[in-house]
Design an enzyme around this catalytic site. Structure first.
Site, PDB file in Angstrom:
ATOM      1  N   HIS A   4      50.274  31.904  45.707  1.00  0.00           N
ATOM      2  CA  HIS A   4      49.211  32.639  45.002  1.00  0.00           C
ATOM      3  C   HIS A   4      47.919  31.820  44.950  1.00  0.00           C
ATOM      4  CE1 HIS A   4      51.286  36.219  43.940  1.00  0.00           C
ATOM      5  NE2 HIS A   4      52.180  35.628  43.150  1.00  0.00           N
TER       6      HIS A   4
ATOM      7  N   GLU B   2      46.972  39.573  38.468  1.00  0.00           N
ATOM      8  CA  GLU B   2      47.529  40.921  38.630  1.00  0.00           C
ATOM      9  C   GLU B   2      47.359  41.773  37.385  1.00  0.00           C
ATOM     10  OE1 GLU B   2      51.604  40.646  39.929  1.00  0.00           O
ATOM     11  OE2 GLU B   2      51.020  39.814  41.874  1.00  0.00           O
TER      12      GLU B   2
ATOM     13  N   HIS C 269      48.881  34.314  36.464  1.00  0.00           N
ATOM     14  CA  HIS C 269      49.509  35.324  37.308  1.00  0.00           C
ATOM     15  C   HIS C 269      49.196  36.731  36.816  1.00  0.00           C
ATOM     16  CE1 HIS C 269      52.520  37.689  39.418  1.00  0.00           C
ATOM     17  NE2 HIS C 269      52.692  36.659  40.233  1.00  0.00           N
TER      18      HIS C 269
ATOM     19  N   HIS D 198      62.370  36.649  29.216  1.00  0.00           N
ATOM     20  CA  HIS D 198      63.227  37.555  28.446  1.00  0.00           C
ATOM     21  C   HIS D 198      64.540  37.827  29.181  1.00  0.00           C
ATOM     22  CE1 HIS D 198      59.526  37.999  26.103  1.00  0.00           C
ATOM     23  NE2 HIS D 198      60.364  38.238  25.107  1.00  0.00           N
TER      24      HIS D 198
HETATM   25 CO    CO Z   1      53.525  36.731  42.115  1.00  0.00          CO
END
Ligand code: CO
Length: 264
Positions: A209, A177, A147, A89
């Site tokens: 990650h 997350e 993620h 966005h």
């Molecule tokens: Co991250």
């Protein structure tokens, strides 16, 4: 009309992350040999770390300012993000601002991220399933780690999970997350009698990650959590940008955006 393509990735400073970006960049260059292609990172934190290490990568606004100064009139910013969240966005806002600016580009188009809309989700689920492991046992599961985000775009992780489940009950999507998180997944696996999980990152690259949060040795990693629940783990450390079936989808979004450039 002078065109250019900017590939906008979140960015990574992990050595294993380079493979995804190299693979997709190469495929974009092959598909569009006459258009200059450059890479920019949307994460300010990552760019800061890289600059300190003497490996600076441009931000999207910087890459666009440079291209404009070089006489580019029409540009596609292709999102290499997986879902339409904060980063994507941000690209739309930037494109809007640049299109409306006096003396700017004639056209700035933004290519969709990997998952785009309802039909896009099915395409992504099919593509992923076409690349996932064959020959799994009855008590095996395939688990993707996305993620996760506080942005509304987080709904796509659960939606992808449902899209997998409709096609193959042994394939699952979770988010690192956000929800659907590892707690709920362990509960489900325990209930379903899963004994072994193949762990795969649903991230652009298998970088930090994947190394830390997915298969790291510390207590909070998905691998540790699953093993504590008695589930064996095998990781496949490949980023989304390394799978041709997924890169095909990004290339289709890029194609659309390039075609939009030349519409009057
Ligand atoms: Co991250």
């Amino acid at each position: 009309m002078k065109q250019a393509i900017v590939l906008a990735a979140f960015g990574s400073r992990h050595e294993n992350a380079a493979a995804s970006l190299a693979h997709i960049t190469e495929r974009v260059r092959r598909a569009h040999p006459d258009v200059p292609v450059c890479v920019a990172y949307t994460s300010k934190t990552i760019r800061g770390h890289l600059a300190q290490a003497g490996e600076a990568v441009e931000s999207v606004p910087d890459a666009l300012a440079r291209l404009l100064a070089e006489g580019t009139t029409h540009v596609v910013v292709q999102s290499l993000h997986l879902i339409p969240g904060t980063e994507f966005h941000g690209l739309l806002e930037l494109a809007n601002e640049l299109m409306l600016r006096e003396g700017g580009f004639s056209r700035v188009e933004v290519g969709f991220p990997l998952v785009a809309g309802e039909a896009g989700m099915d395409a992504v689920a099919e593509a992923i399933l076409s690349e996932t492991l064959k020959g799994r046992g009855d008590n095996d599961a395939v688990l993707f780690m996305g993620h996760g985000t506080k942005h509304d775009g987080n709904v796509y992780y659960e939606a992808l999970h449902q899209a997998f489940q409709k096609r193959d009950r042994t394939v699952h999507m979770g988010a690192m997350e956000a929800e659907p998180g590892i707690d709920a997944i362990i509960e489900r696996f325990t209930r379903d009698g899963v004994r072994k999980a193949y762990l795969l990152p649903f991230l652009f690259s298998a970088g930090w990650h994947a190394a830390r949060d997915m298969v790291g040795e510390d207590e909070a990693s998905w691998k540790t959590r699953l093993e504590q629940a008695g589930i064996r783990c095998e990781a496949i450390l490949k980023g989304a940008g390394e799978y041709d079936a997924l890169v095909d989808i990004w290339l289709a979004h890029l194609d659309d955006a390039i075609r939009r450039l030349s519409r009057c």
